[in-house]
Design a protein around this motif. Structure first.
Motif, PDB file in Angstrom:
ATOM      1  N   THR A 132      24.080   2.510 -42.000  1.00  0.00           N
ATOM      2  CA  THR A 132      24.223   1.384 -42.818  1.00  0.00           C
ATOM      3  C   THR A 132      23.079   0.368 -42.435  1.00  0.00           C
ATOM      4  O   THR A 132      22.591   0.546 -41.303  1.00  0.00           O
ATOM      5  CB  THR A 132      25.529   0.781 -42.689  1.00  0.00           C
ATOM      6  OG1 THR A 132      25.513   0.202 -41.172  1.00  0.00           O
ATOM      7  CG2 THR A 132      26.847   1.447 -43.000  1.00  0.00           C
ATOM      8  N   ARG A 133      22.964  -0.434 -43.591  1.00  0.00           N
ATOM      9  CA  ARG A 133      21.546  -1.096 -43.494  1.00  0.00           C
ATOM     10  C   ARG A 133      21.889  -2.405 -42.371  1.00  0.00           C
ATOM     11  O   ARG A 133      20.979  -2.539 -41.371  1.00  0.00           O
ATOM     12  CB  ARG A 133      21.096  -1.719 -44.696  1.00  0.00           C
ATOM     13  CG  ARG A 133      20.295  -0.641 -45.577  1.00  0.00           C
ATOM     14  CD  ARG A 133      19.620  -1.550 -46.753  1.00  0.00           C
ATOM     15  NE  ARG A 133      18.943  -0.582 -47.415  1.00  0.00           N
ATOM     16  CZ  ARG A 133      18.023  -0.870 -48.490  1.00  0.00           C
ATOM     17  NH1 ARG A 133      18.176  -2.129 -48.944  1.00  0.00           N
ATOM     18  NH2 ARG A 133      17.435   0.213 -49.103  1.00  0.00           N
ATOM     19  N   ILE A 134      23.212  -2.771 -42.235  1.00  0.00           N
ATOM     20  CA  ILE A 134      23.520  -3.746 -41.516  1.00  0.00           C
ATOM     21  C   ILE A 134      23.414  -3.451 -40.112  1.00  0.00           C
ATOM     22  O   ILE A 134      23.196  -3.910 -39.182  1.00  0.00           O
ATOM     23  CB  ILE A 134      24.928  -4.673 -41.916  1.00  0.00           C
ATOM     24  CG1 ILE A 134      25.217  -5.803 -41.056  1.00  0.00           C
ATOM     25  CG2 ILE A 134      25.986  -3.585 -41.730  1.00  0.00           C
ATOM     26  CD1 ILE A 134      24.094  -7.021 -41.304  1.00  0.00           C
ATOM     27  N   GLY A 135      24.007  -2.101 -39.787  1.00  0.00           N
ATOM     28  CA  GLY A 135      23.938  -1.623 -38.592  1.00  0.00           C
ATOM     29  C   GLY A 135      22.799  -1.442 -37.964  1.00  0.00           C
ATOM     30  O   GLY A 135      22.364  -1.897 -36.699  1.00  0.00           O
ATOM     31  N   LEU A 136      21.445  -0.914 -38.671  1.00  0.00           N
ATOM     32  CA  LEU A 136      20.187  -0.903 -38.112  1.00  0.00           C
ATOM     33  C   LEU A 136      19.557  -2.334 -38.038  1.00  0.00           C
ATOM     34  O   LEU A 136      18.910  -2.448 -37.048  1.00  0.00           O
ATOM     35  CB  LEU A 136      19.345  -0.014 -39.358  1.00  0.00           C
ATOM     36  CG  LEU A 136      19.336   1.200 -39.001  1.00  0.00           C
ATOM     37  CD1 LEU A 136      18.559   2.016 -40.326  1.00  0.00           C
ATOM     38  CD2 LEU A 136      18.949   1.788 -37.635  1.00  0.00           C
ATOM     39  N   GLY A 208      15.934   4.968 -36.196  1.00  0.00           N
ATOM     40  CA  GLY A 208      16.111   5.469 -37.478  1.00  0.00           C
ATOM     41  C   GLY A 208      16.810   6.823 -37.352  1.00  0.00           C
ATOM     42  O   GLY A 208      17.675   7.054 -38.428  1.00  0.00           O
ATOM     43  N   LEU A 209      15.965   7.795 -36.611  1.00  0.00           N
ATOM     44  CA  LEU A 209      16.644   8.987 -36.604  1.00  0.00           C
ATOM     45  C   LEU A 209      18.127   9.201 -36.031  1.00  0.00           C
ATOM     46  O   LEU A 209      19.117   9.935 -36.511  1.00  0.00           O
ATOM     47  CB  LEU A 209      15.795  10.016 -35.833  1.00  0.00           C
ATOM     48  CG  LEU A 209      14.336  10.251 -36.448  1.00  0.00           C
ATOM     49  CD1 LEU A 209      13.687  11.230 -35.430  1.00  0.00           C
ATOM     50  CD2 LEU A 209      14.551  11.066 -37.760  1.00  0.00           C
ATOM     51  N   THR A 210      18.472   8.330 -35.022  1.00  0.00           N
ATOM     52  CA  THR A 210      19.718   8.420 -34.531  1.00  0.00           C
ATOM     53  C   THR A 210      20.986   8.011 -35.275  1.00  0.00           C
ATOM     54  O   THR A 210      22.017   8.129 -35.381  1.00  0.00           O
ATOM     55  CB  THR A 210      19.566   7.818 -32.944  1.00  0.00           C
ATOM     56  OG1 THR A 210      18.548   8.398 -32.302  1.00  0.00           O
ATOM     57  CG2 THR A 210      20.979   7.967 -32.143  1.00  0.00           C
ATOM     58  N   LEU A 211      20.478   6.665 -35.877  1.00  0.00           N
ATOM     59  CA  LEU A 211      21.760   5.883 -36.365  1.00  0.00           C
ATOM     60  C   LEU A 211      21.831   5.861 -38.083  1.00  0.00           C
ATOM     61  O   LEU A 211      22.365   5.014 -38.530  1.00  0.00           O
ATOM     62  CB  LEU A 211      21.397   4.280 -35.933  1.00  0.00           C
ATOM     63  CG  LEU A 211      21.474   4.122 -34.436  1.00  0.00           C
ATOM     64  CD1 LEU A 211      21.152   2.640 -34.162  1.00  0.00           C
ATOM     65  CD2 LEU A 211      22.821   4.540 -33.820  1.00  0.00           C
ATOM     66  N   SER A 212      20.888   6.784 -38.619  1.00  0.00           N
ATOM     67  CA  SER A 212      21.115   6.624 -40.136  1.00  0.00           C
ATOM     68  C   SER A 212      20.510   8.176 -40.551  1.00  0.00           C
ATOM     69  O   SER A 212      19.865   8.703 -39.792  1.00  0.00           O
ATOM     70  CB  SER A 212      19.954   5.761 -40.496  1.00  0.00           C
ATOM     71  OG  SER A 212      18.644   6.040 -40.439  1.00  0.00           O
ATOM     72  N   SER A 214      20.752   8.430 -44.427  1.00  0.00           N
ATOM     73  CA  SER A 214      20.809   8.417 -45.923  1.00  0.00           C
ATOM     74  C   SER A 214      19.321   7.907 -46.220  1.00  0.00           C
ATOM     75  O   SER A 214      18.561   7.178 -45.613  1.00  0.00           O
ATOM     76  CB  SER A 214      21.669   7.502 -46.606  1.00  0.00           C
ATOM     77  OG  SER A 214      22.617   8.020 -46.538  1.00  0.00           O
ATOM     78  N   GLY A 215      18.446   8.454 -47.566  1.00  0.00           N
ATOM     79  CA  GLY A 215      17.277   8.036 -47.855  1.00  0.00           C
ATOM     80  C   GLY A 215      16.955   6.513 -47.993  1.00  0.00           C
ATOM     81  O   GLY A 215      15.965   5.726 -47.727  1.00  0.00           O
ATOM     82  N   ASP A 216      18.171   5.636 -48.481  1.00  0.00           N
ATOM     83  CA  ASP A 216      18.031   4.328 -48.720  1.00  0.00           C
ATOM     84  C   ASP A 216      18.137   3.633 -47.692  1.00  0.00           C
ATOM     85  O   ASP A 216      18.118   2.162 -47.732  1.00  0.00           O
ATOM     86  CB  ASP A 216      19.114   4.085 -50.042  1.00  0.00           C
ATOM     87  CG  ASP A 216      20.273   4.390 -49.754  1.00  0.00           C
ATOM     88  OD1 ASP A 216      20.639   5.229 -49.030  1.00  0.00           O
ATOM     89  OD2 ASP A 216      21.136   3.556 -50.508  1.00  0.00           O
ATOM     90  N   VAL A 217      18.717   4.227 -46.412  1.00  0.00           N
ATOM     91  CA  VAL A 217      19.094   3.494 -45.322  1.00  0.00           C
ATOM     92  C   VAL A 217      18.020   3.873 -44.127  1.00  0.00           C
ATOM     93  O   VAL A 217      17.669   2.937 -43.486  1.00  0.00           O
ATOM     94  CB  VAL A 217      20.397   3.709 -45.000  1.00  0.00           C
ATOM     95  CG1 VAL A 217      20.796   3.299 -43.592  1.00  0.00           C
ATOM     96  CG2 VAL A 217      21.671   3.414 -45.560  1.00  0.00           C
TER      97      VAL A 217
END
Length: 270
Positions: A132-136, A208-212, A214-217
């Motif tokens: 999720t974006r909010i998570g990152l 980024g690699l660990t927590l996502s 999806s292409g848009d996230v």
């Protein structure tokens, strides 16, 4: 002799920096179909638009580019604001044991990022924040605060305490002193801290690699890493063209605000 040696050393450093850049640009211009499996040292064509189009649309680097722009801008600003208020509390407010709070916050820069990846992945999977974006954005802000705090706090310690004392005598609250006195005087340091954190978030790969996924996230550096496996048949030109594009924002930012950056860094290391 010493001066000549210095000039030779500087020229060698410049050449070491420019050579990879030259290879990046030349091979990013090479048509993917004409790539021969080894780096080209001379220009073989001008297919930058085609290579960028493949990376941007078909590999969806564009979605990740927009996501990283959001992460770097918003998280950089929030981290600088939080760091500035924390520095103000440690340096200006009459809190007990300010040195303890300084080391507690600054300790966030002392531990390698890799030790947090497994706990963060488990936490994010359990709480629904994974991919999720909010998570990152939450983890980027937390990651960026300690170093920004270090820079801003160092500059704030150079400000004469008489400024705060005079404002208190005039009846100003600490909130007013922060926004009307310290923030205007800290513009260079705040700007330098933002540039540092924007670059750090933009260049992030591990989180980024660990927590996502999806292409848009997923941030753009993580998407660029997956591009190599997904588009291996297209050859390095597509990957290098994507790398060339994603390097533009930080380069432009530093070129536009290099004066602010230098003033901020100079003020922070005095």
């Amino acid at each position: 002799m010493g001066r000549t040696a210095r000039h030779v050393f500087v020229a060698g450093c410049v050449a070491l920096w420019l050579l990879p850049l030259y290879l990046l640009v030349v091979n990013a211009l090479t048509p993917a179909a004409d790539y021969r499996g080894e780096p080209d040292w001379t220009l073989q064509g001008f297919a930058l638009a085609d290579n960028v189009g493949t990376a941007w649309k078909e590999a969806r680097i564009g979605d990740s580019f927009q996501a990283s722009l959001l992460y770097a801008t918003v998280c950089g600003l929030v981290a600088v604001l939080v760091a500035a208020t924390a520095a103000f509390a440690v340096v200006v407010l009459p809190i007990p044991r300010p040195a303890f709070w300084f080391w507690l916050i600054y300790s966030g820069t002392l531990f390698p990022l890799q030790i947090f990846l497994a706990p963060l992945f488990g936490l994010y999977a359990d709480t629904g924040l994974y991919d999720t974006r909010i998570g990152l954005m939450l983890v980027y802000v937390a990651w960026a605060v300690p170093f920004a705090f270090f820079l801003i706090r160092n500059q704030m310690t150079t400000m004469p305490p008489e400024l705060t004392e005079a404002a208190l005598i005039d009846g100003a609250s600490f909130r007013r002193i922060f926004w009307r006195v310290h923030v205007p005087l800290l513009r260079a340091g705040l700007g330098a801290a933002f540039l540092f954190q924007f670059t750090a978030v933009w260049n992030d790969l591990l989180l980024g690699l660990t927590l996502s996924r999806s292409g848009d996230v997923q941030p753009v550096m993580a998407s660029l890493a997956t591009l190599r496996a997904t588009y291996a048949s297209s050859g390095p030109p597509v990957i290098l063209a994507g790398a060339l594009v994603v390097s533009v924002p930080t380069l432009v930012l530093f070129l536009l605000f290099r004066g602010l950056f230098l003033r901020g860094v100079t003020a922070s290391v005095r």
